[in-house]
Write a protein that holds these residues in place. Structure first.
Motif, PDB file in Angstrom:
ATOM      1  N   GLU A 257       0.957  -1.147  -0.037  1.00 15.51           N
ATOM      2  CA  GLU A 257       0.078  -0.028   0.032  1.00 15.51           C
ATOM      3  C   GLU A 257       0.842   1.241   0.166  1.00 15.51           C
ATOM      4  N   ASN A 281       0.509  -9.622  -1.255  1.00 16.97           N
ATOM      5  CA  ASN A 281       0.024  -8.797  -0.177  1.00 16.97           C
ATOM      6  C   ASN A 281      -0.497  -9.716   0.847  1.00 16.97           C
ATOM      7  N   PHE A 285      -2.400  -4.457   5.947  1.00 14.50           N
ATOM      8  CA  PHE A 285      -2.881  -3.219   6.030  1.00 14.50           C
ATOM      9  C   PHE A 285      -4.422  -3.243   6.151  1.00 14.50           C
ATOM     10  N   THR A 286      -4.996  -4.120   5.643  1.00 15.39           N
ATOM     11  CA  THR A 286      -6.579  -4.445   5.551  1.00 15.39           C
ATOM     12  C   THR A 286      -6.920  -4.637   7.246  1.00 15.39           C
ATOM     13  N   VAL A 297       1.935   3.877  10.808  1.00 17.03           N
ATOM     14  CA  VAL A 297       2.930   2.870  10.288  1.00 17.03           C
ATOM     15  C   VAL A 297       4.155   3.412  10.011  1.00 17.03           C
ATOM     16  N   LEU A 316       1.087   6.330   6.273  1.00 18.99           N
ATOM     17  CA  LEU A 316       2.133   5.080   6.043  1.00 18.99           C
ATOM     18  C   LEU A 316       3.413   6.300   5.765  1.00 18.99           C
TER      19      LEU A 316
END
Length: 389
Positions: A257, A281, A285-286, A297, A316
């Protein structure tokens, strides 16, 4: 016709399967050494992120990507000097090393290299925590052996792994630190800021998936369970708070992401190289978005990226390259990221819960210049909070 049957993800299956074995453990202590971290009497908690030192053998290890005129007098010792200067300038409450602390391929003695790499933090007597990157284990020690050594060094709060998850969690160095309210305040025994440290691995060990590693389902499960426990405790008597205390997550390899941002679309900072994430992935993140507590993060790995960008309520952020025995860009100073959480001050002169989280970067130039100051998150509905540096 749409299929309205609920979907069961791999993560859901993992949650169920691990729950069935009956995980009944005491909460993780605030640190491996039982040291309690708290907001200061000024209502602040400050974190210094050191990303990608790439430390090797000290004075004999030359710098990379500096001007030719600097080469003759530039070595690992420049990394040491920068760290000592920025610690003295910022006086953080916690120092976080986000991986590639040593550059294993060039290290003569991994233990001596780690001693030297962490020496300024140890000398400062400030608590510190380290997680691993993809190069720390490339000398004569495995990742577990590297972390086994780190947790024995003075003043570190690192853990090999959280005790309640040690039998199932992937990687080494996963842990959570709780930052409690100001001493002698009504919230001194309640965690107001939660820090999550995760091992993002080194290289893929899965057939047909090349490239870098990723945060595994077991680690996401541990984060999910820890976050839920901390939320329950945050809302418990005495002095119950509402909702969830904000959190910050630190690891080395960015997830895909981060690709959503370039220099123009980022809030602050620059992109100067591609995001070197895993080829798959992991869904972490989800998972973070679903829980909702982690507001930012912080990663390393891509040394000449130092931007922050907000996606679905999560910032991020890259730390920016710190070490001199690491690729960089001549004329683009090595840098460190600082994060400060500020508490609400109530009308009686005491401190409440977290009001905001802000950040800036320090450059290794003559003046340790401060750049890219920004507010990452605020509990204010308007989102407009202004602070002096």
């Amino acid at each position: 016709m749409a299929d309205n049957k609920p979907k069961t993800s791999l993560f859901d299956f993992f949650l169920l399967s691990v729950s069935l074995v009956g995980l009944c453990f005491a909460p993780v202590p605030a640190s491996a050494q039982g040291r309690k971290l708290s907001f200061g009497v000024n209502g602040q908690f400050k974190i210094l992120q050191v990303a990608d030192m790439h430390y090797a053998n000290g004075a004999t290890t030359l710098c990379e990507d500096v001007f030719p005129s600097q080469l003759a007098h530039c070595s690992d010792l420049n990394t040491t000097d920068f760290m000592s200067r920025v610690i003295a300038a910022e006086k953080p409450d916690l120092i976080v090393f986000t991986g590639d602390n040593i550059y294993g391929l060039d290290v003569n003695d991994a233990l001596k290299s780690m001693d030297a790499a962490f020496a300024p933090a140890i000398a400062s007597k400030i608590p510190w925590v380290a997680i691993l990157g993809n190069h720390d284990q490339e000398s004569t020690l495995t990742r577990q052996e590297v972390m086994n050594y780190i947790v024995k060094l003075p003043n570190t709060l690192s853990q090999v792994n959280p005790p309640e998850a040690a039998h199932y969690i992937d990687g080494f160095g996963n842990c959570n630190l709780e930052i409690h309210g100001v001493a002698k305040s009504s919230l001194q025994d309640k965690s107001l800021l939660n820090l999550y440290f995760l091992d993002s691995g080194d290289y893929s060990s899965v057939d047909n998936i090349e490239g870098y590693d990723w945060i595994k389902t077991s680690q996401q499960f541990w984060y999910d369970q820890t976050s839920k426990r901390l939320q329950r405790e945050y809302n418990e008597e005495p002095n119950p708070q509402q909702g969830t205390a904000p959190g910050l997550a630190y690891f080395h390899i960015p997830f895909p992401e981060f690709d959503n941002f370039d220099t123009t679309s980022a809030t602050t900072g620059v992109r100067q190289e591609d995001t070197a994430s895993a080829d798959t992935n992991s869904g972490f993140f989800t998972t973070l978005v679903a829980r909702g507590d982690v507001k930012s993060v912080f990663v390393g790995h891509d040394h000449v990226n130092d931007f922050c960008g907000e996606l679905e309520g999560v910032n991020l952020c890259y730390g920016g390259g710190f070490g001199y025995h690491a690729y960089g860009k001549a004329g683009w100073e090595r840098r460190a990221r600082v994060v400060v959480a500020d508490l609400n001050e109530n009308g009686t002169g005491s401190w409440g819960d977290v009001k905001s989280i802000r950040t800036w970067k320090r450059l290794d130039d003559e003046h340790l210049s401060v750049i890219d100051a920004q507010v990452l998150w605020t509990s204010s509905p308007s989102g407009s909070v202004v602070f002096p540096l």
